[in-house]
Design a protein around this motif. Structure first.
Motif, PDB file in Angstrom:
ATOM      1  N   UNK A  28      -6.223   5.036 -15.848  1.00 56.89           N
ATOM      2  CA  UNK A  28      -6.589   5.064 -14.250  1.00 56.89           C
ATOM      3  C   UNK A  28      -6.117   3.335 -13.521  1.00 56.89           C
ATOM      4  N   UNK A  29      -5.421   3.160 -14.044  1.00 55.57           N
ATOM      5  CA  UNK A  29      -4.632   1.824 -13.677  1.00 55.57           C
ATOM      6  C   UNK A  29      -3.446   2.594 -13.254  1.00 55.57           C
ATOM      7  N   UNK A  30      -3.231   1.987 -11.290  1.00 60.51           N
ATOM      8  CA  UNK A  30      -1.680   2.055 -10.742  1.00 60.51           C
ATOM      9  C   UNK A  30      -0.688   1.847 -10.538  1.00 60.51           C
ATOM     10  N   UNK A  31       0.314   1.934 -10.675  1.00 62.68           N
ATOM     11  CA  UNK A  31       1.803   1.663 -10.660  1.00 62.68           C
ATOM     12  C   UNK A  31       2.301   1.984  -9.312  1.00 62.68           C
ATOM     13  N   UNK A  32       3.610   0.891  -9.152  1.00 65.49           N
ATOM     14  CA  UNK A  32       3.758   1.312  -7.573  1.00 65.49           C
ATOM     15  C   UNK A  32       4.808   2.999  -8.494  1.00 65.49           C
ATOM     16  N   UNK A  33       5.260   3.637  -6.762  1.00 66.39           N
ATOM     17  CA  UNK A  33       5.536   4.669  -6.987  1.00 66.39           C
ATOM     18  C   UNK A  33       4.658   5.714  -6.746  1.00 66.39           C
ATOM     19  N   UNK A  34       3.144   5.107  -7.086  1.00 67.96           N
ATOM     20  CA  UNK A  34       2.597   7.078  -6.587  1.00 67.96           C
ATOM     21  C   UNK A  34       2.186   6.962  -8.194  1.00 67.96           C
ATOM     22  N   UNK A  35       1.699   6.006  -8.870  1.00 64.97           N
ATOM     23  CA  UNK A  35       1.319   7.139 -10.932  1.00 64.97           C
ATOM     24  C   UNK A  35       0.555   5.751 -11.102  1.00 64.97           C
ATOM     25  N   UNK A  36      -0.489   6.701 -11.371  1.00 67.52           N
ATOM     26  CA  UNK A  36      -1.669   6.353 -12.631  1.00 67.52           C
ATOM     27  C   UNK A  36      -1.287   6.787 -13.983  1.00 67.52           C
ATOM     28  N   UNK A  37      -1.782   5.875 -14.533  1.00 67.36           N
ATOM     29  CA  UNK A  37      -1.841   5.535 -15.814  1.00 67.36           C
ATOM     30  C   UNK A  37      -3.005   5.486 -16.837  1.00 67.36           C
ATOM     31  N   UNK A  38      -3.007   5.696 -17.461  1.00 70.34           N
ATOM     32  CA  UNK A  38      -3.510   5.382 -19.191  1.00 70.34           C
ATOM     33  C   UNK A  38      -2.697   5.209 -20.696  1.00 70.34           C
ATOM     34  N   UNK A  39      -3.491   3.880 -21.158  1.00 68.77           N
ATOM     35  CA  UNK A  39      -2.466   3.439 -22.142  1.00 68.77           C
ATOM     36  C   UNK A  39      -3.633   3.086 -23.006  1.00 68.77           C
ATOM     37  N   UNK A  40      -3.305   2.659 -24.596  1.00 67.83           N
ATOM     38  CA  UNK A  40      -4.005   1.878 -25.244  1.00 67.83           C
ATOM     39  C   UNK A  40      -3.230   1.315 -26.480  1.00 67.83           C
TER      40      UNK A  40
ATOM     41  N   UNK B  41       2.849  11.512  -6.090  1.00 69.00           N
ATOM     42  CA  UNK B  41       3.838  11.122  -4.560  1.00 69.00           C
ATOM     43  C   UNK B  41       5.055  12.373  -5.838  1.00 69.00           C
ATOM     44  N   UNK B  42       4.988  13.125  -7.282  1.00 72.77           N
ATOM     45  CA  UNK B  42       6.713  13.381  -7.560  1.00 72.77           C
ATOM     46  C   UNK B  42       8.177  12.380  -7.505  1.00 72.77           C
ATOM     47  N   UNK B  43       8.045  11.205  -8.024  1.00 75.38           N
ATOM     48  CA  UNK B  43       9.055   9.974  -7.903  1.00 75.38           C
ATOM     49  C   UNK B  43       9.845   9.757  -9.325  1.00 75.38           C
ATOM     50  N   UNK B  44      10.488   9.867  -9.141  1.00 80.13           N
ATOM     51  CA  UNK B  44      11.012   9.471 -10.591  1.00 80.13           C
ATOM     52  C   UNK B  44      10.629   8.037 -10.923  1.00 80.13           C
TER      53      UNK B  44
ATOM     54  N   UNK C  97       0.689  -1.525   0.091  1.00 82.18           N
ATOM     55  CA  UNK C  97      -0.214  -0.020  -0.336  1.00 82.18           C
ATOM     56  C   UNK C  97       1.106   1.259  -0.163  1.00 82.18           C
ATOM     57  N   UNK C  98       2.029   1.628   0.967  1.00 85.22           N
ATOM     58  CA  UNK C  98       2.938   2.499   0.916  1.00 85.22           C
ATOM     59  C   UNK C  98       3.658   1.994  -0.407  1.00 85.22           C
ATOM     60  N   UNK C  99       4.367   1.340  -1.916  1.00 86.18           N
ATOM     61  CA  UNK C  99       4.638   1.443  -2.821  1.00 86.18           C
ATOM     62  C   UNK C  99       3.673   2.359  -3.890  1.00 86.18           C
ATOM     63  N   UNK C 100       2.758   2.058  -3.715  1.00 84.23           N
ATOM     64  CA  UNK C 100       1.500   2.094  -4.560  1.00 84.23           C
ATOM     65  C   UNK C 100       1.308   3.696  -4.128  1.00 84.23           C
ATOM     66  N   UNK C 101       1.210   4.287  -2.909  1.00 83.80           N
ATOM     67  CA  UNK C 101       0.632   5.478  -2.727  1.00 83.80           C
ATOM     68  C   UNK C 101       1.398   6.362  -1.897  1.00 83.80           C
TER      69      UNK C 101
END
Length: 779
Positions: free
Chosen positions: A719-731, A746-749, A469-473
């Motif tokens: 709206x899929x979420x990745x670790x590091x606090x990233x939300x993505x959309x792609x096709x 969160x401003x992570x690299x 949960x921490x890694x994702x948020x």
């Protein structure tokens, strides 16, 4: 007449404007407007429970059958269980720990199991059952000859609808379970005035029950067998017709519309307190909605539900357009898996079930979510922690329902209290531990039988969800709040690990590899879990800049834990000894935990172990119970073999009930997963596996389409979420990535990877970054 028409037109315009403002207002930044309409739809009423359609608000669950002459709604309240507050520890158990270990070290497994069964198991040795609550019945007279029947569950609205025609009159029923109002709402209408008539009543299968009927309401009171919990449920009718009390039933006549509000509660407050007063809580809940119209309650429900549901979209081509009934689609998919829309529907359904069974402030989802119709349900309908409970929460962060993870963290807080008592009484250790099964009373001691009940990985696996949960948020406040749970689990293992006299490694003993092989010393899965816990606890303490003295003591221990080993068959060994049977097709593949959901074994850092793990999975085979198939889908996705993962998805989405009458792993007509019988973990695990096909982020990078099956050549995810606090959309089209959008919370690299291409870039919190299919930056 003209004045009346003018007033009617004004009312219509006002209502239209209100609904336009309600549903067309600019959404919040984290909400995506839904486009695909996902529905479970049928042309016949349910005859079996596994054909009925589930509703839920986290605590109140319902199964709606959708009958014509009689509607049956079976309902649950999450806190109605057998038993009472109880300490399950076996006092004095720790005195036998060294004896059990010595017997295992010298190959005397049966003697070790016998002593453990007599002196080391939970008191009592069995835990307690989750219970059904009651049933709503609605009888309709003279509805035998009907046409145009339709039954559906709209996942975009979480509303169950039944409609049909009798003698040119259309009858419609809508049912939903409201989180804001904590009620189940049932609305019944007829297209012509005074044509709606029915009898309504409550009942239950409990022996100890009573029903009290008044002018417009009915109350059911139940008390569980072998326990202290009692439940109260009341329904109240509002209608433009007449209500009478006839033979203990509420009879509605001469109506065109009727609304029923139902709620339920028990005297359970928490695992130590049963002093609640449902007799007061139930009328208080109903009093808050008794003056509210159905449309107002429905609007509040939609606002609440869609704020969660609309964050995420997944489409595999022309989504949601199949007109075939869902049961037919499942049957067709088993023969020709050419329905990518069904795969997207499966993920949408899992998200729906998560929202319906796990909301902040509720208990976590059990083996059956919150749905159960039996007094003695399979496996007690409890919390099985050697995979099933955790599997319920595998996809929750990825498909953007992070709040729905909260009940599991509250559960871990509870189990750390009872688990601390077990740690001391059974292992003479500090910290906390939990074994393979837990009930509402938070029993943490080993239950049932020593050969599978003494499993020591529970605290480590549950703690991994805190870290994930921490890694994702990237929520440091959350990490600081829950860090003591990780820390105290690590403290237990630091004192529990045992130096193997045969190898000198630190091992977990006694334990087992769920649920195969009996009681052993040093199962591979335990070591993977403990290493992962030590690693994440060390990382968390550095992020928080606290507890560094303790976590520095974990590093040398971690280096001494027995490593993963490759056996004589080229397999990843499941045990310390090289005794794996390549002919075993057991449903558990626990020693591959470090592949998924862990990440210690991966192609970048440990390619040889990854190949050995793959060999182990090939030996296990492609068959399995529902949840086992789901786990294997995740494994094959991590192995980057999307076609093999899809092959198993094909099995998971095959009919559970076959023409020969047998039931196997697959899906019931209502898309519930079949162990068999029904277990909800397969629904969540299957959804996780599908998401792992299109995105993985377990190795400090975001991999796009890492295991895309050839059967899913086009699609869109938002709206899929990745670790590091990233939300993505792609096709993607023709199997090739198109546009990519990355929002940084969160401003992570960030590192994006697609095939052999990758790009690394800095981000700012709140900003969005766009790329084309070659990962070239766009505007």
């Amino acid at each position: 007449m003209k004045i009346k028409n003018h007033i009617a037109i004004q009312k219509f315009l006002v209502i239209t404007l209100c609904f336009t403002l309600m549903f067309c207002a600019k959404p919040k930044a984290d909400v995506v407007e839904p486009k695909a309409e996902f529905k479970l739809q049928y042309t016949e009423a349910a005859e079996k429970w596994t054909e009925a359609l589930p509703l839920g608000n986290g605590s109140l669950g319902a199964m709606v059958y959708g009958g014509v002459t009689q509607e049956h709604i079976q309902f649950n309240e999450e806190t109605l269980w057998r038993g009472q507050p109880h300490n399950y520890v076996h006092e004095g158990a720790s005195a036998y720990l060294d004896t059990i270990r010595t017997l295992l070290d010298t190959g005397k497994q049966l003697q070790a199991q016998k002593i453990a069964q007599e002196h080391f198991m939970s008191d009592p040795i069995k835990q307690i059952h989750y219970q059904p609550f009651g049933d709503v019945f609605i009888d309709f007279k003279n509805h035998e000859n009907f046409s145009n029947y339709k039954r559906e569950l709209d996942l975009n609205t979480a509303i169950n609808t039944v409609s049909y025609t009798v003698n040119d009159v259309q009858y419609t029923r809508e049912v939903f379970s409201s989180f804001p109002d904590q009620i189940i709402a049932i609305n019944l209408t007829s297209s012509k005035d005074k044509n709606l008539a029915f009898d309504l009543w409550l009942d239950a299968i409990h022996e100890d029950k009573s029903v009290i009927t008044s002018n417009d309401s009915q109350t059911l009171v139940v008390k569980v067998k072998d326990g202290v919990l009692r439940g109260v449920s009341t329904l109240k009718i509002k209608t433009n017709g007449k209500i009478t009390n006839v033979d203990g039933k509420l009879q509605v006549t001469e109506a065109s519309q009727a609304t029923v509000y139902l709620t339920a509660a028990t005297n359970y407050i928490n695992f130590e307190d049963v002093s609640g007063q449902p007799e007061h809580k139930v009328p208080e809940t109903l009093a808050k909605v008794e003056d509210s119209s159905f449309d107002a309650v429905k609007a509040k429900h939609l606002e609440d539900y869609q704020a969660l549901y609309n964050r995420f979209q997944l489409s595999f081509g022309d989504n949601g357009k199949s007109k075939n009934p869902t049961n037919q689609r499942i049957s067709d998919f088993s023969m020709t898996p050419n329905d990518p829309q069904l795969v997207a529907l499966y993920v949408a359904y899992a998200r729906y079930l998560t929202i319906a069974s796990s909301r902040p402030g509720t208990l976590p989802a059990t083996l059956q979510g919150i749905w159960n119709d039996k007094l003695t349900p399979p496996w007690f309908s409890s919390y099985t922690t050697n995979i099933n409970l955790e599997m319920n929460y595998w996809p929750v962060e990825m498909y953007n329902l992070s709040e729905c993870h909260e009940p599991l963290f509250d559960f871990i807080e509870d189990i750390s209290v009872t688990g601390a008592k077990v740690a001391k009484a059974h292992y003479d250790a500090e910290g906390w531990i939990v074994h393979h099964n837990v009930d509402i009373w938070r029993g943490a001691a080993p239950v049932n039988a020593s050969h599978h009940g003494i499993w020591l990985g529970g605290a480590a696996w549950l703690s991994s969800h805190i870290w994930e949960h921490y890694l994702f948020t990237q929520d440091k406040e959350f990490l600081e709040e829950r860090y003591p749970l990780m820390r105290n689990a690590a403290l237990f293992y630091s004192q529990f690990l045992y130096e193997d006299p045969n190898t000198g490694f630190l091992i977990s003993s006694p334990s087992n590899s769920p649920e195969i092989g009996g009681l052993v010393a040093g199962p591979t899965m335990d070591h993977q879990l403990i290493r992962a816990l030590f690693k994440s606890t060390i990382a968390a303490s550095k992020i928080l800049n606290s507890d560094l003295e303790f976590t520095s003591s974990l590093e040398p221990l971690m280096a001494k834990i027995a490593p993963n080993q490759i056996g004589k068959h080229g397999q990843l060994q499941e045990w310390m000894q090289d005794i794996d049977d390549p002919e075993s097709h057991h449903r558990h593949v626990s020693h591959l935990w470090a592949v998924h959901p862990g990440n210690e074994i991966n192609y970048e850092d440990t390619p040889e172990l990854m190949q050995a793990a793959k060999q182990s999975l090939e030996y296990r085979g492609d068959n399995g119970t529902g949840w086992s198939l789901a786990w294997k889908i995740n494994f094959w996705s991590r192995f980057r073999d999307g076609d093999h993962a899809y092959k198993l998805l094909h099995k998971l989405l095959s009919p559970a009930e076959r023409e020969d009458g047998k039931v196997g792993g697959g899906s019931y007509p209502n898309l519930f997963d079949a162990h068999p019988p029904f277990q909800i973990d397969g629904n969540f695990g299957g959804a996780s596996g599908i998401l792992e096909m299109i995105l993985q982020s377990q190795l400090d990078k975001i991999e796009l389409l890492p295991a895309l099956p050839t059967a899913l050549p086009e699609g869109t995810v938002k709206g899929i979420v990745a670790r590091g606090g990233f939300e993505l959309s792609f096709s993607w089209e023709a199997g090739k990535l198109k546009d990519v959008s990355v929002s940084s919370k969160s401003g992570m690299p960030c590192v994006l990877k697609y095939g052999d291409k990758s790009i690394e870039f800095e981000t700012e919190a709140g900003k969005t970054y766009n790329f084309d299919g070659l990962l070239n930056k766009k505007s």
